[in-house]
Scaffold this motif. Sequence first.
Motif, short mmCIF file in Angstrom:
data_model
loop_
_atom_site.label_atom_id
_atom_site.label_comp_id
_atom_site.label_asym_id
_atom_site.label_seq_id
_atom_site.Cartn_x
_atom_site.Cartn_y
_atom_site.Cartn_z
N UNK A 293 0.89 -1.15 0.00
CA UNK A 293 0.00 0.00 0.00
C UNK A 293 0.93 1.20 0.00
N UNK A 294 0.88 2.02 -1.06
CA UNK A 294 1.86 3.08 -1.19
C UNK A 294 1.20 4.44 -1.33
N UNK A 295 1.53 5.34 -0.40
CA UNK A 295 1.12 6.74 -0.54
C UNK A 295 2.25 7.47 -1.25
N UNK A 296 1.97 8.67 -1.73
CA UNK A 296 2.99 9.42 -2.46
C UNK A 296 4.20 9.63 -1.58
N UNK A 297 5.37 9.33 -2.13
CA UNK A 297 6.61 9.54 -1.40
C UNK A 297 7.07 8.35 -0.58
N UNK A 298 6.21 7.37 -0.41
CA UNK A 298 6.60 6.21 0.39
C UNK A 298 7.52 5.28 -0.40
N UNK A 299 8.34 4.56 0.33
CA UNK A 299 9.32 3.69 -0.34
C UNK A 299 9.18 2.26 0.16
N UNK B 227 3.72 0.25 3.62
CA UNK B 227 3.37 -0.96 4.37
C UNK B 227 2.72 -1.96 3.43
N UNK B 228 2.89 -3.24 3.74
CA UNK B 228 2.21 -4.25 2.92
C UNK B 228 0.70 -4.11 3.04
N UNK B 229 0.00 -4.47 1.97
CA UNK B 229 -1.47 -4.43 1.99
C UNK B 229 -1.97 -5.34 3.10
N UNK B 230 -1.37 -6.50 3.19
CA UNK B 230 -1.84 -7.48 4.16
C UNK B 230 -1.34 -7.11 5.55
N UNK B 231 -2.22 -7.31 6.53
CA UNK B 231 -1.80 -6.99 7.89
C UNK B 231 -0.75 -7.99 8.37
N UNK C 192 -6.27 7.83 -0.95
CA UNK C 192 -5.43 8.35 -2.02
C UNK C 192 -4.17 7.54 -2.24
N UNK C 193 -3.90 6.58 -1.36
CA UNK C 193 -2.77 5.69 -1.61
C UNK C 193 -3.20 4.67 -2.67
N UNK C 194 -2.23 3.96 -3.22
CA UNK C 194 -2.52 2.94 -4.22
C UNK C 194 -1.97 1.60 -3.77
N UNK C 195 -2.62 0.56 -4.20
CA UNK C 195 -1.99 -0.76 -4.00
C UNK C 195 -1.09 -1.00 -5.19
N UNK C 196 0.14 -1.42 -4.90
CA UNK C 196 1.15 -1.60 -5.94
C UNK C 196 1.76 -2.98 -5.78
N UNK C 197 1.87 -3.70 -6.88
CA UNK C 197 2.53 -5.02 -6.83
C UNK C 197 3.93 -4.89 -7.39
N UNK C 198 4.89 -5.39 -6.63
CA UNK C 198 6.28 -5.30 -7.05
C UNK C 198 6.88 -6.69 -7.03
N UNK C 199 7.58 -7.02 -8.10
CA UNK C 199 8.23 -8.33 -8.17
C UNK C 199 9.70 -8.16 -8.48
N UNK C 200 10.50 -9.00 -7.87
CA UNK C 200 11.89 -9.16 -8.29
C UNK C 200 11.97 -10.56 -8.86
N UNK C 201 12.25 -10.66 -10.15
CA UNK C 201 12.22 -11.96 -10.80
C UNK C 201 13.61 -12.30 -11.32
#
Lengths: 641, 162, 174
Positions: A511-517, B30-34, A595-604
């Motif tokens: 879950x990423x808000x603007x500026x979060x890492x 934070x991860x979506x999942x708790x 206003x945050x987005x759910x973002x999927x990140x993969x390292x493959x």
Amino acid sequence: MIPELGHFALILALLIALVQGVLPLVGAARNNQAWMAVARPAARAQFLLVAIAFCALAYSFLTHDFSVVNVTRNSHSRLPEIYRFTATWGSHEGSMLLWTLILGLWTVAVTLFSRHLPDDMVARVIGVMGLVSFGFLLFMLATSNPFLRMPMAMDGSDLNPLLQDPGMVVHPPILYMGYVGFSVAFAFAIAALLSGKLDASWARWSRPWTTSAWAFLTIGIMMGSWWAYYELGWGGWWFWDPVENASLMPWLVGTALIHSLAVTEKRGSFKAWTVFLAIGAFSLSLLGTFLVRSGVLSSVHSFATDPTRGLFILMFLAAVIGSSLLLFAMRASKVGLGGRFALVSRESFLMVNNILLLTATASVLLGTLYPLFLDALGLGKISVGPPYFNSVFIPLVTPLIFLAGVGPLTRWKQVNVPELAHRLKWGFGASVVVALLLPFTQEKWLPMVSLGILLALWIAVTVAISVRARLRTTAGWSANFYGMHLAHLGVAVTVIGVTMVSSYQTERNMRMAVGETVTVQGYTFRFDGVVDVTGPNYTGSRGTLEVSQNGKPFTTLHPEKRIYVASGMPFTESAIDYGFTRDLYTALGERLDDGAWSVRLFHKPFVVWIWIGSVLMALGGFMAITDRRYRAARKLKGGEA
Amino acid sequence: MRLNMKLAQRAGIIAFALWLPLSAIAGEAVPIAEDPVLEQRMIALSEDLRCLVCQNESLAGSRSELAQDLRQEIRDQLRTGKSNDQVIEYLTDRYGDFVLYKPPLKPLTWLLWFGPFVLLVGAGGGFFLYLKRRGERIAGESLSEEEKKRVEALLGNNGNKS
Amino acid sequence: MKRFLIPLGIFIVLVIFLGIGLKLNPREVPSPLIGKPAPDFKLALLSDPSRQMSPADLRGKVWLFNVWASWCGSCRQEHDLLLGLARQGIVPIYGMDYKDQPGDARAVLTRFGNPYVETVIDPDGRTGMNYGVYGVPETYLIDKTGIIRYKHTGPLTQEILDKKILPLAKELQQ
């Protein structure tokens, strides 16, 4: 007017295909030169007419002719030009037209590169291909006319957004080059059965054709896999979907065929078996067409289905394959045995390769159709998915890959086992040690990783031994020899890719808000928000992810979420940073409440190796067909004739 | 070369400077999942389950509403301490074996699970027998061929004429 | 010759199965709940959310349980059929409003007519999950002892009603 022209061209093509299918075959049976001579001009004329029909359909798409049903259903006034062109084969009807066009292309290629062949052989091959083409043209005209008219519509309902992708430009044509290419090997096999001359020469003639069809199919499957990887949004590269299985089965049998053709050509053995495989590879291509288009199985990417179409293809399938297998049963028993060989010999190794490949094919077929079998018998509904295929396929493929290492080092007729063991013991020992130790450099040691690395190293080592041995002899360049080894190395590369990505992939759902890492495997992703974007036929949100490594900026990724105007359906466009040893794969999920987005990140790790390996396999195939042997044979025979 | 390195360094510093205040405010995502461990279990489990509404997608991959509900249900059940088998039983009680991508082993699926290996063993055995018989037949054939040659040699030119 | 006929034999069997397969629908999933008691629930009524209903209230009756929603387009397709069935009065229809806004659902019933004796509300879809609902509309036939006897997924058709549901309902009523 133009669509009618296309329709008319298809009807003419149907008539010519009938002539092409009947006269040469009858002529060859009665030894009538004039009738046999019809084959080449008829094939070329048929191709020309199908090409005209294809251009007419493409023209209708490019000019937004919404009075054509096919255009209305698969295009839109705001669809970009390149996708209007590819939409020509985006529908069931259009893809059948592409299929027939490519069949024509292969037939024309046969007319051009067959001067060294006996006239009756050429007549039979082209005749068989004409009959196949006749069936498809009849199917199109009877049930799937791409030029059907309707009252002019205001606008179209748009091409499926998944198909609005550069992959659509090349993937279907190349895949069909592979599928349809097996029709040449099939036609050669049928021609050999009809003539009764099932000697080694037909194997030599059909070898380059089979290898090139196989190489096209390899590239086609590889592209489909890559496309699914970046387009579907969750980074999988193989799903064991019926459509994928439909392309894998002819590929597996085609692979077996390439190997058994080698035995038949060089040693004259397994003649009946090779003919059977040639029939099998094309039959499975046809079966795939049926499975995808009849709606008997539910798949992610099936076409709109229609029971009458399914029934037609099934009858066509039954006629083509049934008659071929009957002919096979009648003629195959009269085939000679070929050269003598020992229990342990290259012949046996290649046959074991064939048994493993065919068992793998059978298990894919069984898994794909088992739900249908149970349902047809009224025994309930089940699903057969990735867990089944993985657990059956891997144990079958492991010994196969092991053999791919040993096989090329074995001798025809008889293998001196102690000598072979002596040559290989150091290579094998080194492979085992490295394979056991190498995974320790990763986060954790896994047995499957060691196995994968062992198989890949084993192939690499044996290829090195084999090439070194050849360089020490006086034998010169052989495209066939080096092509084979390149293809085997490709297998090793693919195995590494599959092993690494399935064992060490990292996935984060954030879950990423603007500026979060968030930091994944040493790469820090900073979310810089989302802006609205408007495309030609969609609106969407475009995210920005700044990627840095050790505090240094590395790259910027822009995953998107799009909503296409005509369908209103949301689609994700992933953003990928490709790399030789790893991909960074990102996809945008949903906007969350604050206003945050759910973002999927993969390292493959090493995922591109899967496709690099496939390209090497195909290159090896293309390399092998340039072998001088095939050309020399042509010149020699040409000189004689 | 040196210039490039300096430029790169400076760019790095600027980027770092730009990045610093933002990260100081916003911090780690934070991860979506708790509960990420539970989430991993849920994903692993739902990858082997079929989404019913979709054409052919796993429960883990599907974006359909029912799939989301079912994933939530699986999450909830795992949180209350249920085992994977209990969750699978919950689903098959309601939707049948159709939801399982890995068909359970029972008499109806014996052919599916054992078929490939029975075939492999059968084909291997068949091939071995074939090789043995083939060797015998070829030995027989070649002997008679030799005999033929001997006959031809004995007959000399007469043999060739006929 | 004989062993070369094996591939042809296998192929013929395959074609027969594929032919049968053409008539089947791979997307239709039979419910494992048939022959089992209808899962219990206690849900508020759409007509009066202060009152609740459960399957036990309908013991002794053969009834149709129709899962629908205002957002479901194909539910509109079967709506007229349901209205007709309700008018015939052979078997009472109870509805369940699945994952919906009660206001929207009431508006649909006011506008198109109400075939249901009562409709219960399942706002979060949990009861639907217990019934194995995967695509609204779905229709269950439940007998006097509360056992599910038949399930149809997707919009009802006159044919399904006449050939399957009504004969079975009449048989169960005796």
